[in-house]
Motif scaffolding. Structure first.
Motif, short mmCIF file in Angstrom:
data_model
loop_
_atom_site.label_atom_id
_atom_site.label_comp_id
_atom_site.label_asym_id
_atom_site.label_seq_id
_atom_site.Cartn_x
_atom_site.Cartn_y
_atom_site.Cartn_z
N ARG A 91 0.84 -1.21 0.00
CA ARG A 91 0.00 0.00 0.00
C ARG A 91 0.86 1.25 0.00
NH1 ARG A 91 -3.89 1.20 5.11
NH2 ARG A 91 -2.07 2.31 5.92
N ARG A 145 -5.11 -7.58 0.39
CA ARG A 145 -5.04 -6.30 1.10
C ARG A 145 -3.63 -5.77 0.99
NH1 ARG A 145 -9.87 -6.20 4.67
NH2 ARG A 145 -11.02 -7.66 3.41
N LYS A 205 -6.89 2.89 -1.67
CA LYS A 205 -7.18 3.72 -0.51
C LYS A 205 -6.65 3.11 0.79
CE LYS A 205 -9.12 6.90 -2.83
NZ LYS A 205 -8.03 7.63 -3.46
N ALA A 206 -6.50 3.96 1.78
CA ALA A 206 -6.08 3.51 3.11
C ALA A 206 -7.13 3.98 4.11
CB ALA A 206 -4.73 4.12 3.47
N ALA A 207 -7.81 3.05 4.76
CA ALA A 207 -8.84 3.46 5.70
C ALA A 207 -8.66 2.86 7.08
CB ALA A 207 -10.22 3.11 5.16
N CYS A 208 -7.72 1.91 7.21
CA CYS A 208 -7.50 1.33 8.53
C CYS A 208 -6.03 0.96 8.62
CB CYS A 208 -8.39 0.11 8.75
SG CYS A 208 -7.88 -1.35 7.84
N CYS A 224 -2.37 -3.39 2.41
CA CYS A 224 -1.81 -2.92 3.68
C CYS A 224 -1.24 -4.08 4.49
CB CYS A 224 -2.84 -2.17 4.50
SG CYS A 224 -4.15 -3.19 5.18
N GLY A 268 -6.01 -4.21 8.35
CA GLY A 268 -6.58 -5.18 7.42
C GLY A 268 -8.08 -5.38 7.55
N SER A 269 -8.77 -4.45 8.22
CA SER A 269 -10.18 -4.71 8.51
C SER A 269 -11.18 -4.02 7.60
CB SER A 269 -10.47 -4.32 9.96
OG SER A 269 -10.13 -2.97 10.17
N CYS A 270 -10.74 -3.23 6.62
CA CYS A 270 -11.73 -2.47 5.85
C CYS A 270 -11.81 -2.83 4.37
CB CYS A 270 -11.47 -0.98 5.99
SG CYS A 270 -10.07 -0.38 5.02
N GLY A 271 -10.73 -3.31 3.80
CA GLY A 271 -10.77 -3.69 2.38
C GLY A 271 -10.58 -2.55 1.39
N ALA A 272 -10.43 -1.32 1.88
CA ALA A 272 -10.30 -0.17 0.96
C ALA A 272 -9.02 -0.23 0.14
CB ALA A 272 -10.35 1.13 1.75
N CYS A 273 -8.02 -0.97 0.64
CA CYS A 273 -6.72 -1.01 -0.01
C CYS A 273 -6.59 -2.22 -0.94
CB CYS A 273 -5.63 -1.08 1.05
SG CYS A 273 -5.70 -2.64 1.94
#
Ligand code: FES
Ligand code: FES
Lengths: 161, 760
Positions: free
Chosen positions: A28, A62, A41-44, A64, A47-52
Motif C-alpha cells: 500500500r 489487502r 485507498k487507506a482506511a484502517c 496494507c 486489514g479490517s476495511c478492504g479499501a486497499c
C-alpha cells in the motif's frame, strides 16, 4: 528501523517497476507514496476495511497487509489498471450506472473485489454470493444494495458472453 | 410525477466515473511540493492540569521543522455559538479527555515526526475524572469546565400547552426509560488535513469537510487572519454522516505547523485517532412520560434527556434539541415539556451522527407501540392518528408545508403486507414500524442561506459556482441537473465549481439536510436569472419580447416558431460585446424565524420545510442466542420530488446500514476509565454486506411548495426511525421490549429470561 533496502521488481498494471524498499514497507505504501497510484485507498491500519484491495495474480489482496518484498514478481492490478483507452471496465461502468458509488472511498476496493468474483464465477452470481464475496469490504454510505446490483449486472453480462 | 427533461430520472452521476477509476482525489492523495508530515501528541489522561511542556529535545531532532504547543494558541476559544466558546484547539491549561491534542510536530518524514513526539515531555497533574453523564451531573462531581455547575453544558427547556392538565385528561399514562451508548461515525476516510500557509498571509487548506465556509470562519477567528485569506479547498469527502461539519483541532494545528515551518504540512489521523479525536455520537438516557386518550391520541408528554457530551460543546445546543425537534415534526403534541441536558464528561467530544438521538427517537417510537399494545390499537393506526398533516403547526410553532407522512405510513404498511404479518408471524419473527419528519435546514443565521453564480464562456457553456458540498450523496449532480433543466442544456454541457471558499459564496454546506433544498433553490434562481438575461439579449436579435422566447438544447427560439432558433453561444457573445455579459445570480434564504434561538427562544419556524418517511422492518430473532437479524426493510419517503431517483434510494439504503441496523443492533463504543477500548474496525463492528436485508426503497411525491422543483431532504428517515422499527419488530417477534440500544443478544436473552420469570 532498518535502513537496509531491497530491490524489488513489481509488475503493476502490466508495467514493470523496479523499486528499492525497506523490509517493512507495505505494498500500500509503495503504491500510494512511491508510485502515486492513489486510487488504492487507506482506511484502517489492521486489514479490517478492504479499501486497499488490489488484485495479486487475479485474487483480491489487502495491500496494507502485503509487504512490498512479498509481491516481488507477482502480477498486481490496481484500480488504475482497469479502464482501457478511456473506456471504463464493464464492472466500473456497472458501478457508475447502478449508483453503487456514493462517497467513493470504498469503490476501488469494491470494484476489484467484485471483478475477481466475476472472473471466477461458474454461472451468474446470486445476490447472496455477491454479499459473501464483498463482505471483507466495508462501505459506510450505500448499505451495499446498489453495489450488489452493480456486481450482479456485471456478472450477468459476463455469464452471457 | 411531473415530466421533466432532466429531473426525476435516474441518471448516472457526474462525479462517479472518476471515483470508479481511482482518479478522484481525496485529501490524503494530494501532494504539494516540499510538504512535511504532521503528527500529534495526545493526552494519555482523561482529566489533568498541564504543568509543563518541554519541547527542547524534540526541536533539536534533525528533520524536525516545527513544534506546536499551547504557546502557539492565540488564546481564542472556538464554539459554534458565542455562548459555547469553550474549546481551545490545542490544550492550554488542562486536558479533558484521553486523546486531547497537546502538541504536534512537523518533520521531513513520518518516522522523524513520531520520534520527535517521543521527545516532548509533558508534566501533568492528574485530576479526578467523571465519565458518565448522570454521574457528571450529580452534586460534587469533578468540574470539567469550572464555570459550568454540575457540568451542564446546555439545558434546553421547551414547555408548550399545559402538560399537567394534559396528563389529568389522559385515559392512559405510562413512563419509560430508554438509553443508548455512543457509536462511531465510521466514515471510511480517515481524517486528514493539508495546510499551506503562504508567505503573503493566506492559508490554503485541503480537508474533507461538509462545511468549508464554516471551517474558514473558524480558522479566521483562531488564526486571526481575514476570512478572504482562508482558502478552504474542496477535496472529495470520503463519507461524512454528520461527522465532517465541525471544526477539529487538527485543522488549527496543521495550519499552525505550516505557518511556523513555512512549508505545506499534511497530517493524517490513523483510524484510531480518527475514531477517538474527531467526534463520536452522544450516549443518552431518556425518561419519557406520555398520556393518551382511549383512542391513542397523544395528550401530554414530559421528556427528560441526559446526553454525554464529552469534554467540549461542539454543536451542543443543536445536538440537545434535534431529537425532540424530529419528534415534534412527526406528531401532534398539544402539551409537551422537554428538559434536555447536554453534560460535559471526561470523554472525547460528541457530535451529531446520521441518526442522532437513538434512545430518544427509538424510545419514544417504541413507547408509542407499547401504548398501542396496551390499548389494543394497531401501531400503524396510532401513528396515523397522531401524524401531522400539511398546513398544521408543530408544537414549537413551525408550519408544515408539503407533507406525505400519512401516505408514507400507509404505503409502507401496505407494501410490506403489514396487516397480514403483524402479530401473525412464526415465533421469533416479527415486523415493526417507525416514522418521522425531518427538518431541511437549521436556523443558522447568516449561515442558513446559499447563493450561486452561473457564468458563461463565449462558446455558450456555463459554469456553476456554489458553496454546496457533496459528501457522496449526489448533491453536485443535483445542482447540475437543476441548472440543466432551467437552461435547456444537457448535463455534460455544464461545469461545476463547488465548496471552495476562494470562489464560492457563503453556504452552510452539506449540513442539516439543506443542500438540495437551500443550495438547490439558489442554483435554480441563478439559472432562472441567467435565462432571463439570455432572453433579453436574444429578444434584440430575434426582434421580439423576452417573454416570447424559449430555450432548448442550447438554442433560443420564439415559442411559436422553432425555426427562429439561434445558438446560445451567439447570445452570450452578443452580451459580451454589448457590455451586458450574462452572469446568473441567485440566492435562497429559508423562511425561518429570525428570533428563534436554540436555548433562549426555541419558538417559531425552525426550518424552511420538512420531509417525512416511514419504514417497516422485519426481523428474525434467534431465541437461543438472542441474535437479531433484519430480513427486510421497506421504506417510503416523502422527499418532495426525487431529483435523481436512484440517488434518493441510495440514501435510504445507506441509512438502513449505518445508523439503521448498525446502531440498532451492533454498534457501540466500549470504554474503560475514559479510554476507548474499540477504536478500530476489528473490534468495532459495522454492518457488512452479509448483514443486510433486501431493501425496498420508495418515494411519496408531494412536490413541496418550497423546494426547488418540489425537492427536499432525501433518505435520512431510514436511520432516524430504524431503532423504533427494529425495537418494535423485536417485540412482535419475542414479546419483550429491549429499551437499551444497541439491542445486542445478551439484552434480548435477559429480557426473555425476565419475561419467563414473570410468566411463572
Ligand atoms: S487499509 Fe487495508 S484493509 Fe483497511
Ligand atoms: S461509497 Fe462511501 S464508503 Fe462506500
Amino acid at each position: 528501523m532498518s535502513t537496509k533496502k531491497f530491490e524489488v521488481r513489481l509488475n503493476i498494471n502490466g508495467e514493470l517497476e523496479k523499486i528499492a524498499v525497506s523490509a517493512n514497507e507495505t505494498l500500500r505504501e509503495v503504491l500510494r507514496e512511491r508510485l502515486e497510484l492513489t486510487g488504492t485507498k487507506a482506511a484502517c491500519d489492521d486489514g479490517s476495511c478492504g479499501a486497499c484491495t488490489v488484485l495479486i495474480n487475479g485474487r483480491p489482496a489487502r495491500s496494507c497487509l502485503t509487504l512490498a518484498v512479498e509481491a516481488e514478481g507477482e502480477k498486481i492490478t490496481t484500480i488504475e489498471g482497469l479502464a482501457q483507452d478511456n473506456q471504463l471496465h464493464p464492472v466500473q461502468q456497472a458501478f457508475v450506472d447502478h449508483h453503487a458509488i456514493q462517497c467513493g472511498f470504498c469503490s476501488p476496493g469494491m470494484i476489484l473485489t467484485g471483478l475477481a468474483a466475476i472472473r471466477e464465477q461458474q454461472a451468474e452470481l446470486s445476490r447472496n454470493e455477491i454479499r459473501e464475496a464483498i463482505s471483507g469490504n466495508q462501505c459506510r454510505c450505500t448499505g451495499y444494495a446498489k453495489i450488489v446490483d452493480a456486481i450482479q449486472a456485471a456478472s450477468k453480462m459476463k455469464s452471457e458472453e | 410525477m411531473k415530466d421533466y427533461k432532466i429531473l426525476g430520472k435516474s441518471v448516472a452521476r457526474i462525479d462517479t466515473p472518476l471515483k470508479a477509476t481511482g482518479d478522484a482525489l481525496f485529501t490524503a492523495d494530494i501532494k504539494l511540493p516540499r510538504m512535511l508530515v504532521g503528527k500529534v501528541l495526545h493526552s494519555p489522561h482523561a482529566h489533568a492540569i498541564i504543568k509543563n511542556i518541554d519541547i527542547s529535545k524534540a526541536e533539536k531532532l534533525p528533520g524536525v521543522r516545527a513544534v506546536v504547543t499551547r504557546e502557539d494558541s492565540f488564546d481564542v476559544r472556538w464554539g459554534v455559538f458565542k455562548y459555547t466558546q469553550d474549546h481551545q484547539l490545542i490544550a492550554v491549561d488542562k486536558v479533558r479527555f484521553v486523546g486531547e491534542e497537546v502538541a504536534a510536530v512537523a518533520a521531513e518524514d513520518e518516522e522523524t515526526a513520531i520520534k520527535a513526539l517521543d521527545l516532548i515531555e509533558v508534566e501533568y497533574e492528574i485530576l479526578p475524572a467523571v465519565f458518565e453523564a448522570d454521574e457528571a451531573m450529580a452534586d460534587g462531581a469533578p468540574l470539567i469546565h469550572e464555570d459550568h455547575p454540575n457540568n451542564v453544558n446546555i439545558h434546553v427547556n421547551i414547555d408548550v400547552g399545559d402538560v399537567e392538565k394534559g396528563f389529568a385528561d389522559s385515559d392512559y399514562v405510562r413512563e419509560d426509560r430508554f438509553s443508548s451508548s455512543g457509536e462511531t461515525y465510521g466514515m471510511l476516510e480517515p481524517y486528514t488535513v493539508i495546510a499551506d500557509y503562504k508567505a503573503a498571509g493566506a492559508l490554503e487548506i485541503f480537508v474533507p469537510t461538509a462545511s468549508p465556509h464554516t471551517k474558514a470562519k473558524a480558522l479566521s477567528n483562531l488564526l486571526k487572519i481575514p476570512l478572504n485569506k482562508v482558502i478552504v479547498r474542496r477535496s472529495n469527502v470520503g463519507g461524512a454522516l454528520g461527522g465532517r461539519s465541525d471544526i477539529f483541532p487538527l485543522d488549527f494545528i496543521t495550519a499552525t505547523l505550516s505557518r511556523k515551518a513555512k512549508r505545506p504540512v499534511k497530517a493524517s489521523y490513523t483510524r484510531e485517532e480518527s475514531m477517538t479525536c474527531t467526534r463520536q455520537v452522544h450516549d443518552m438516557i431518556v425518561d419519557v412520560k406520555t398520556g393518551v386518550s382511549k383512542t391513542g391520541e397523544i395528550l401530554a408528554q414530559d421528556i427528560k434527556v441526559i446526553m454525554g457530551g464529552g469534554g467540549y460543546s461542539s454543536t451542543g445546543p443543536i445536538a440537545a434539541s434535534v431529537p425532540f425537534l424530529v419528534w415534534e415534526e412527526t406528531y401532534r403534541l398539544p402539551n409537551v415539556r422537554l428538559n434536555s441536558y447536554r453534560v460535559y464528561t471526561n470523554k472525547p467530544i460528541r457530535g451529531m451522527y446520521r441518526c442522532h438521538g437513538r434512545a430518544f427517537l427509538g424510545g419514544l417510537g417504541m413507547q408509542l407501540d407499547m401504548i398501542a399494545h396496551e390499548l389494543g390499537i394497531d401501531p400503524v393506526a396510532i401513528r396515523l392518528k397522531n401524524a401531522l398533516q400539511a398546513g398544521e403547526f408543530q408544537a414549537t410553532g413551525s408550519k408544515i408545508f408539503g407533507c406525505g407522512l400519512s401516505e408514507a405510513i400507509k404505503n409502507a404498511a401496505e407494501k410490506s403486507k403489514w396487516a397480514k404479518k403483524r402479530g401473525k408471524m412464526a415465533p421469533g419473527k416479527g415486523i415493526g414500524m417507525g416514522a418521522n419528519g425531518m427538518m431541511c435546514g437549521f436556523p443558522m443565521g447568516i449561515r442558513g442561506g446559499s447563493s450561486a453564480i452561473i457564468k458563461f464562456n463565449e462558446d455558450g457553456y456555463p459554469t456553476i459556482l456554489t458553496g454546496v458540498v457533496d459528501n457522496g450523496q449526489g448533491n453536485y449532480h443535483a445542482m447540475v441537473q437543476i441548472c440543466a433543466e432551467v437552461l435547456g442544456l444537457n448535463i455534460p454541457d455544464i461545469h461545476l465549481v463547488a465548496a471552495d471558499t476562494e470562489v464560492t459564496t457563503l453556504d452552510m454546506g452539506a449540513y442539516s439536510q439543506a443542500a438540495v433544498f437551500v443550495g438547490g433553490n439558489a442554483v435554480k434562481n441563478a439559472a432562472e436569472d441567467a435565462r432571463q438575461q439570455i432572453f433579453e439579449i436574444a429578444a434584440k436579435i430575434l426582434d421580439c419580447n423576452a417573454d416570447e422566447l424559449a430555450i432548448e438544447e442550447g438554442k433560443i427560439f420564439r415559442k411559436n416558431d422553432k425555426n427562429s432558433a439561434i445558438g446560445l453561444h451567439k447570445v452570450i457573445r452578443k452580451g459580451l460585446i454589448d457590455n451586458t455579459p450574462v452572469i446568473g445570480r441567485g440566492s435562497y434564504m429559508p423562511e425561518v424565524s429570525r428570533t428563534r434561538e436554540w436555548v433562549s427562544n426555541p419558538k417559531g419556524q425552525q426550518a424552511g420545510t420538512f420531509s417525512f418517511g416511514a419504514n417497516v422492518v422485519e426481523v428474525d430473532v434467534d431465541m437461543d442466542t438472542g441474535e437479531v437479524s433484519v430480513t427486510k426493510a421497506t421504506g417510503f419517503h416523502d422527499c418532495g420530488f426525487p431529483i435523481n431517483l436512484k440517488a434518493v434510494e441510495g440514501q435510504y439504503e445507506g441509512s438502513i446500514a449505518s445508523g439503521g441496523l448498525g446502531s440498532s443492533l451492533m454498534e457501540e463504543h466500549l470504554w474503560k476509565n475514559g479510554r476507548m477500548l474499540n477504536p478500530d474496525f476489528l473490534e468495532y463492528k459495522m454492518p457488512l454486506a452479509v448483514d443486510m436485508p433486501e431493501i425496498s426503497a420508495n418515494v411519496v411525491i408531494t412536490d413541496d411548495p418550497k423546494g426547488p422543483f418540489g425537492a427536499k431532504e432525501a433518505g435520512l428517515f431510514g436511520s432516524m426511525n430504524s431503532f423504533q422499527a427494529i425495537g418494535n419488530a423485536v417485540f412482535d417477534a419475542t414479546g419483550v421490549w429491549v429499551k437499551e440500544f444497541p439491542i445486542t443478544p445478551d439484552k434480548v436473552l435477559k429480557a426473555l429470561a425476565e419475561k419467563e420469570k414473570t410468566v411463572k
